[in-house]
Design a protein around this motif. Sequence first.
Motif, PDB file in Angstrom:
ATOM      1  N   PHE A  69       0.837  -1.203   0.000  1.00  0.00           N
ATOM      2  CA  PHE A  69       0.000   0.000   0.000  1.00  0.00           C
ATOM      3  C   PHE A  69       0.872   1.253   0.000  1.00  0.00           C
ATOM      4  CE2 PHE A  69      -2.204   3.425   2.191  1.00  0.00           C
ATOM      5  CZ  PHE A  69      -3.422   3.467   1.535  1.00  0.00           C
ATOM      6  N   THR A  70       1.868   1.282   0.864  1.00  0.00           N
ATOM      7  CA  THR A  70       2.739   2.453   0.922  1.00  0.00           C
ATOM      8  C   THR A  70       3.556   2.600  -0.354  1.00  0.00           C
ATOM      9  OG1 THR A  70       4.451   1.165   2.063  1.00  0.00           O
ATOM     10  CG2 THR A  70       2.889   2.370   3.427  1.00  0.00           C
ATOM     11  N   THR A  73       1.403   4.364  -2.881  1.00  0.00           N
ATOM     12  CA  THR A  73       1.185   5.791  -2.663  1.00  0.00           C
ATOM     13  C   THR A  73       2.323   6.628  -3.232  1.00  0.00           C
ATOM     14  OG1 THR A  73       2.221   5.705  -0.460  1.00  0.00           O
ATOM     15  CG2 THR A  73      -0.169   5.389  -0.579  1.00  0.00           C
ATOM     16  N   SER A 206     -11.181   6.594  -0.477  1.00  0.00           N
ATOM     17  CA  SER A 206     -10.296   7.721  -0.794  1.00  0.00           C
ATOM     18  C   SER A 206     -11.095   8.990  -1.043  1.00  0.00           C
ATOM     19  CB  SER A 206      -9.448   7.376  -2.019  1.00  0.00           C
ATOM     20  OG  SER A 206      -8.651   6.237  -1.787  1.00  0.00           O
ATOM     21  N   PRO A 231      -5.256  -0.181   4.037  1.00  0.00           N
ATOM     22  CA  PRO A 231      -4.620  -1.430   3.582  1.00  0.00           C
ATOM     23  C   PRO A 231      -5.081  -2.659   4.355  1.00  0.00           C
ATOM     24  CG  PRO A 231      -3.053  -0.054   4.783  1.00  0.00           C
ATOM     25  CD  PRO A 231      -4.254   0.788   4.501  1.00  0.00           C
ATOM     26  N   GLY A 253      -3.921   1.463  -2.623  1.00  0.00           N
ATOM     27  CA  GLY A 253      -2.913   2.508  -2.488  1.00  0.00           C
ATOM     28  C   GLY A 253      -2.830   3.400  -3.709  1.00  0.00           C
ATOM     29  N   TYR A 256      -5.782   5.705  -3.532  1.00  0.00           N
ATOM     30  CA  TYR A 256      -5.592   6.680  -2.464  1.00  0.00           C
ATOM     31  C   TYR A 256      -4.649   7.794  -2.912  1.00  0.00           C
ATOM     32  CZ  TYR A 256      -5.139   8.416   2.315  1.00  0.00           C
ATOM     33  OH  TYR A 256      -5.175   9.202   3.439  1.00  0.00           O
ATOM     34  N   LEU A 267       0.454  10.853   5.084  1.00  0.00           N
ATOM     35  CA  LEU A 267       0.795   9.436   5.011  1.00  0.00           C
ATOM     36  C   LEU A 267       1.911   9.046   5.976  1.00  0.00           C
ATOM     37  CD1 LEU A 267       0.592   8.852   1.164  1.00  0.00           C
ATOM     38  CD2 LEU A 267      -0.836   7.785   2.889  1.00  0.00           C
ATOM     39  N   SER A 274       4.362   0.876   8.467  1.00  0.00           N
ATOM     40  CA  SER A 274       4.924  -0.079   7.516  1.00  0.00           C
ATOM     41  C   SER A 274       6.388  -0.356   7.835  1.00  0.00           C
ATOM     42  CB  SER A 274       4.789   0.461   6.097  1.00  0.00           C
ATOM     43  OG  SER A 274       5.487  -0.347   5.174  1.00  0.00           O
TER      44      SER A 274
END
Length: 406
Positions: A69-70, A73, A206, A231, A253, A256, A267, A274
């Motif tokens: 997910f990170t 982004t 989102s 996530p 992600g 988002y 974030l 994470s």
Amino acid sequence: MVALLVLTSLLLLWSLVSDRLPRWSVTAPITFAAAGTLFSGGDVPLVRLDVDTHTFQLAIELVLAVMLFTDATEARDYVRLRGPVGEVRLLGIALPASIGLAVLAGAVIFQGTGWWLLAVVALVVMPMDLAPVLMLLRDRRVPLRVRAALNIEGGFNDGLISPLFVFCVANIVSAEGDSFTDLVLSALKGAVFATVVGTALGYPASRLVRWAKESGWAEPAGLRFAGLALPFLTYAASVLLGGNGFVAAFVAGLWYANTVAVAGDALDLVHDTSHLMALAAWYAFGALATEAFADGISFGIVAYAALVLTVARFVPVVASLTGTPFSPVERAVIGWFGPRGVTSIVFAVLAYIEMPEGEANFVVKVTAATVLLSVVLHGVTAEPVARWFARRPQPGQPDATQPSKA
């Protein structure tokens, strides 16, 4: 209580030197893997880990989902490139070729080993994961298109490989394996369900976050919690519906990043979480590696690990990117930086739980050797590569003249 004392003390000490040590090529994965070996390895560990439990397996999978997910982004920065970054070639050409080379290398080195087991090993050790060189992904000294190519490849390759991994493991643990048609249908089902769930939950969530942000209904801390919850939400929903939870988290992600228009510290919480979860996974890996190497390690395993980290990745990647806007140096850097990390650890843990003892130990040994070698080789070369790009900015890059770290 001893475990809590040891782990929190380790986290505190690392936090105090987390900027200085990486400059000396001592990365967080190196540090925490070494700590796991020291405190949780051996016959009488100070902190005992039980890797055979369902809780441990779920925790490891959630680490990967949040990391994906990170990673997704980060795509908000890639719109400045206004074009592809070789992701189709990397995923469609280089990845299958790398897996094929890894299987062939295993057949030569581990003669007499079954093809299904060789396939499982290749699928475990070939997915790249940028955790060992996470600072490289956000280092603006490195050209943006290089970071984008690595990030997109790292975000999708494990989702593409996981259905094949499950299929190969099934052919080892059962006498009757699924047919090729069943494999294709299962892979399509997992990918489609994951994409649908990631979109069905990620996009409206989102939009709601963006609305709450613009209307002033949510304070900054609340927005950070929303980014952290997404996530976990998409992973759980996708798994319950039979989809790939990792792909769902990555798709969420992407939504988002492109819908919320995140800025500032929106974030920070999910990135920090994470990072913390990944450190825990590396600690556990250090303990597993100690157990795997308790009776020594053969030259063949070391040779195989070296081959899959270099030739099996470098050659297909560089060849597939030939003819693209990437310079020869950039192609070489993308080919070299295929670090192995949490993705391989997750797959190895799943193999350890599902497969017979002999085959499972073999997979864990090969994975441990590959990941440890990757942590050292890629960890110590990340900073020198970034410095090289800082001294020689690449033309045509949006951030080529910004040598400072993000």
